[in-house]
Design a protein around this motif. Structure first.
Motif, PDB file in Angstrom:
ATOM      1  N   SER A   1       9.281  18.095  43.627  1.00 59.16           N
ATOM      2  CA  SER A   1       9.574  18.194  42.200  1.00 59.16           C
ATOM      3  C   SER A   1      10.321  16.965  41.684  1.00 59.16           C
ATOM      4  CB  SER A   1      10.365  19.466  41.899  1.00 59.16           C
ATOM      5  OG  SER A   1      11.627  19.420  42.521  1.00 59.16           O
ATOM      6  N   ASP A   2      10.647  16.044  42.551  1.00 57.24           N
ATOM      7  CA  ASP A   2      11.307  14.795  42.155  1.00 57.24           C
ATOM      8  C   ASP A   2      10.359  13.973  41.282  1.00 57.24           C
ATOM      9  OD1 ASP A   2      13.542  12.667  42.874  1.00 57.24           O
ATOM     10  OD2 ASP A   2      11.592  11.671  43.052  1.00 57.24           O
ATOM     11  N   LYS A   3      10.867  13.404  40.195  1.00 54.75           N
ATOM     12  CA  LYS A   3       9.984  12.670  39.280  1.00 54.75           C
ATOM     13  C   LYS A   3       9.335  11.460  39.946  1.00 54.75           C
ATOM     14  CE  LYS A   3      13.137   9.502  36.934  1.00 54.75           C
ATOM     15  NZ  LYS A   3      13.636   9.078  35.627  1.00 54.75           N
ATOM     16  N   TRP A   4      10.036  10.805  40.863  1.00 48.25           N
ATOM     17  CA  TRP A   4       9.446   9.631  41.506  1.00 48.25           C
ATOM     18  C   TRP A   4       8.293  10.038  42.407  1.00 48.25           C
ATOM     19  CZ3 TRP A   4      10.763   6.250  38.383  1.00 48.25           C
ATOM     20  CH2 TRP A   4      12.064   6.074  37.927  1.00 48.25           C
ATOM     21  N   VAL A   5       8.401  11.173  43.069  1.00 48.92           N
ATOM     22  CA  VAL A   5       7.306  11.653  43.922  1.00 48.92           C
ATOM     23  C   VAL A   5       6.057  11.862  43.078  1.00 48.92           C
ATOM     24  CG1 VAL A   5       6.492  13.606  45.315  1.00 48.92           C
ATOM     25  CG2 VAL A   5       8.773  12.664  45.699  1.00 48.92           C
ATOM     26  N   GLY A   6       6.206  12.548  41.965  1.00 51.98           N
ATOM     27  CA  GLY A   6       5.053  12.797  41.092  1.00 51.98           C
ATOM     28  C   GLY A   6       4.403  11.517  40.609  1.00 51.98           C
ATOM     29  N   LEU A   7       5.221  10.561  40.203  1.00 57.91           N
ATOM     30  CA  LEU A   7       4.679   9.303  39.695  1.00 57.91           C
ATOM     31  C   LEU A   7       4.038   8.467  40.806  1.00 57.91           C
ATOM     32  CD1 LEU A   7       7.445   8.403  37.101  1.00 57.91           C
ATOM     33  CD2 LEU A   7       5.125   9.239  36.644  1.00 57.91           C
ATOM     34  N   ILE A   8       4.648   8.449  41.978  1.00 55.46           N
ATOM     35  CA  ILE A   8       4.081   7.697  43.104  1.00 55.46           C
ATOM     36  C   ILE A   8       2.744   8.295  43.523  1.00 55.46           C
ATOM     37  CG2 ILE A   8       4.361   7.183  45.571  1.00 55.46           C
ATOM     38  CD1 ILE A   8       7.408   6.842  44.939  1.00 55.46           C
ATOM     39  N   LEU A   9       2.689   9.611  43.667  1.00 51.13           N
ATOM     40  CA  LEU A   9       1.436  10.243  44.074  1.00 51.13           C
ATOM     41  C   LEU A   9       0.359  10.079  43.011  1.00 51.13           C
ATOM     42  CD1 LEU A   9       2.564  13.496  45.921  1.00 51.13           C
ATOM     43  CD2 LEU A   9       2.150  11.215  46.819  1.00 51.13           C
ATOM     44  N   SER A  10       0.729  10.148  41.751  1.00 51.67           N
ATOM     45  CA  SER A  10      -0.244   9.926  40.679  1.00 51.67           C
ATOM     46  C   SER A  10      -0.771   8.497  40.717  1.00 51.67           C
ATOM     47  CB  SER A  10       0.380  10.217  39.313  1.00 51.67           C
ATOM     48  OG  SER A  10       0.671  11.583  39.188  1.00 51.67           O
ATOM     49  N   ALA A  11       0.127   7.542  40.924  1.00 50.65           N
ATOM     50  CA  ALA A  11      -0.290   6.135  40.994  1.00 50.65           C
ATOM     51  C   ALA A  11      -1.238   5.903  42.169  1.00 50.65           C
ATOM     52  CB  ALA A  11       0.939   5.232  41.107  1.00 50.65           C
ATOM     53  N   LEU A  12      -0.885   6.439  43.337  1.00 53.65           N
ATOM     54  CA  LEU A  12      -1.756   6.267  44.503  1.00 53.65           C
ATOM     55  C   LEU A  12      -3.096   6.968  44.307  1.00 53.65           C
ATOM     56  CD1 LEU A  12       0.825   6.641  47.408  1.00 53.65           C
ATOM     57  CD2 LEU A  12      -0.412   4.567  46.745  1.00 53.65           C
ATOM     58  N   GLY A  13      -3.076   8.113  43.634  1.00 51.13           N
ATOM     59  CA  GLY A  13      -4.312   8.843  43.374  1.00 51.13           C
ATOM     60  C   GLY A  13      -5.241   8.105  42.431  1.00 51.13           C
ATOM     61  N   GLU A  14      -4.683   7.282  41.557  1.00 54.40           N
ATOM     62  CA  GLU A  14      -5.486   6.515  40.604  1.00 54.40           C
ATOM     63  C   GLU A  14      -5.859   5.131  41.123  1.00 54.40           C
ATOM     64  OE1 GLU A  14      -3.095   6.311  37.069  1.00 54.40           O
ATOM     65  OE2 GLU A  14      -3.181   8.471  36.717  1.00 54.40           O
ATOM     66  N   ALA A  15      -5.386   4.757  42.302  1.00 57.93           N
ATOM     67  CA  ALA A  15      -5.628   3.412  42.837  1.00 57.93           C
ATOM     68  C   ALA A  15      -7.122   3.181  43.047  1.00 57.93           C
ATOM     69  CB  ALA A  15      -4.876   3.220  44.145  1.00 57.93           C
ATOM     70  N   GLU A  16      -7.577   1.996  42.695  1.00 56.98           N
ATOM     71  CA  GLU A  16      -9.001   1.645  42.787  1.00 56.98           C
ATOM     72  C   GLU A  16      -9.572   1.865  44.184  1.00 56.98           C
ATOM     73  OE1 GLU A  16     -11.127  -0.843  40.787  1.00 56.98           O
ATOM     74  OE2 GLU A  16     -10.033  -0.457  38.934  1.00 56.98           O
ATOM     75  N   ASN A  17      -8.948   1.303  45.177  1.00 56.44           N
ATOM     76  CA  ASN A  17      -9.471   1.421  46.545  1.00 56.44           C
ATOM     77  C   ASN A  17      -8.754   2.497  47.347  1.00 56.44           C
ATOM     78  OD1 ASN A  17      -7.024   0.222  47.009  1.00 56.44           O
ATOM     79  ND2 ASN A  17      -7.823  -1.530  48.124  1.00 56.44           N
ATOM     80  N   GLY A  18      -7.938   3.296  46.665  1.00 53.07           N
ATOM     81  CA  GLY A  18      -7.238   4.380  47.340  1.00 53.07           C
ATOM     82  C   GLY A  18      -5.905   3.999  47.943  1.00 53.07           C
ATOM     83  N   SER A  19      -5.582   2.710  47.918  1.00 47.32           N
ATOM     84  CA  SER A  19      -4.283   2.284  48.451  1.00 47.32           C
ATOM     85  C   SER A  19      -3.645   1.287  47.501  1.00 47.32           C
ATOM     86  CB  SER A  19      -4.429   1.684  49.848  1.00 47.32           C
ATOM     87  OG  SER A  19      -5.054   0.433  49.785  1.00 47.32           O
ATOM     88  N   MET A  20      -2.334   1.170  47.633  1.00 48.07           N
ATOM     89  CA  MET A  20      -1.586   0.216  46.814  1.00 48.07           C
ATOM     90  C   MET A  20      -0.528  -0.447  47.667  1.00 48.07           C
ATOM     91  SD  MET A  20      -0.910   2.361  43.281  1.00 48.07           S
ATOM     92  CE  MET A  20      -0.382   0.978  42.279  1.00 48.07           C
ATOM     93  N   ARG A  21      -0.263  -1.701  47.339  1.00 55.64           N
ATOM     94  CA  ARG A  21       0.840  -2.409  47.978  1.00 55.64           C
ATOM     95  C   ARG A  21       2.147  -1.905  47.388  1.00 55.64           C
ATOM     96  NH1 ARG A  21      -0.445  -8.732  48.484  1.00 55.64           N
ATOM     97  NH2 ARG A  21       1.392  -8.526  49.786  1.00 55.64           N
ATOM     98  N   TYR A  22       3.200  -2.071  48.159  1.00 53.68           N
ATOM     99  CA  TYR A  22       4.538  -1.661  47.726  1.00 53.68           C
ATOM    100  C   TYR A  22       4.856  -2.251  46.351  1.00 53.68           C
ATOM    101  CZ  TYR A  22       9.614  -1.248  47.682  1.00 53.68           C
ATOM    102  OH  TYR A  22      10.904  -0.967  47.326  1.00 53.68           O
TER     103      TYR A  22
END
Length: 138
Positions: free
Chosen positions: A34-55
């Motif tokens: 329920s942490d806001k950063w978790v939600g935003l990080i998972l959303s960002a990774l879920g939207e990543a073009e190739n499925g992964s993102m650099r730090y």
């Protein structure tokens, strides 16, 4: 039927994973996700073009997250099996993050919550304003 002690009943409930029970370990997991950063990080990774993102890409995608908080959150997500971390030896070292299958199933839910917030913010804001005006009038 045998009579159970309160401790035995709590243990039975804990074994059934009922988050409404104070001692249930799932409450720790709910607190984490329920942490806001978790939600935003998972959303960002879920939207990543190739499925992964650099730090650094994750950090740029989520303005306001400090390096310390991003690092701590990614480490906890990796520990929980929600993201994987890949290190590529180069100069500088390349670190990529990707959702696991488990993380993908959670990411879908949290992305939906993110979209809900984006779609309904104006409505919620109007309700807040009306509530605050009514409360200050009394």
């Amino acid at each position: 039927m045998a009579t159970q002690t309160a401790a035995a009943r709590r243990e039975d409930v804990r074994a059934a994973y009922d988050a409404f029970v104070k001692e249930c370990p799932t409450t720790q997991l709910l607190a984490r996700i329920s942490d806001k950063w978790v939600g935003l990080i998972l959303s960002a990774l879920g939207e990543a073009e190739n499925g992964s993102m650099r730090y650094s890409e994750i950090g740029r995608k989520i303005p306001g997250v400090s390096q310390k908080m991003l690092t701590q959150t990614l480490r906890s997500l990796e520990r929980d099996g929600i993201v994987t971390r890949s290190v590529t030896a180069s100069v500088p070292v390349r670190v990529d993050y990707r959702l696991t299958e488990l993380g993908g199933s959670l990411g879908c839910l949290l992305s939906s919550v993110k979209r809900w917030a984006e779609n309904h913010f104006d409505e919620v804001s109007a309700h807040r304003t009306a509530y605050d005006e009514a409360a200050s009038a009394t």
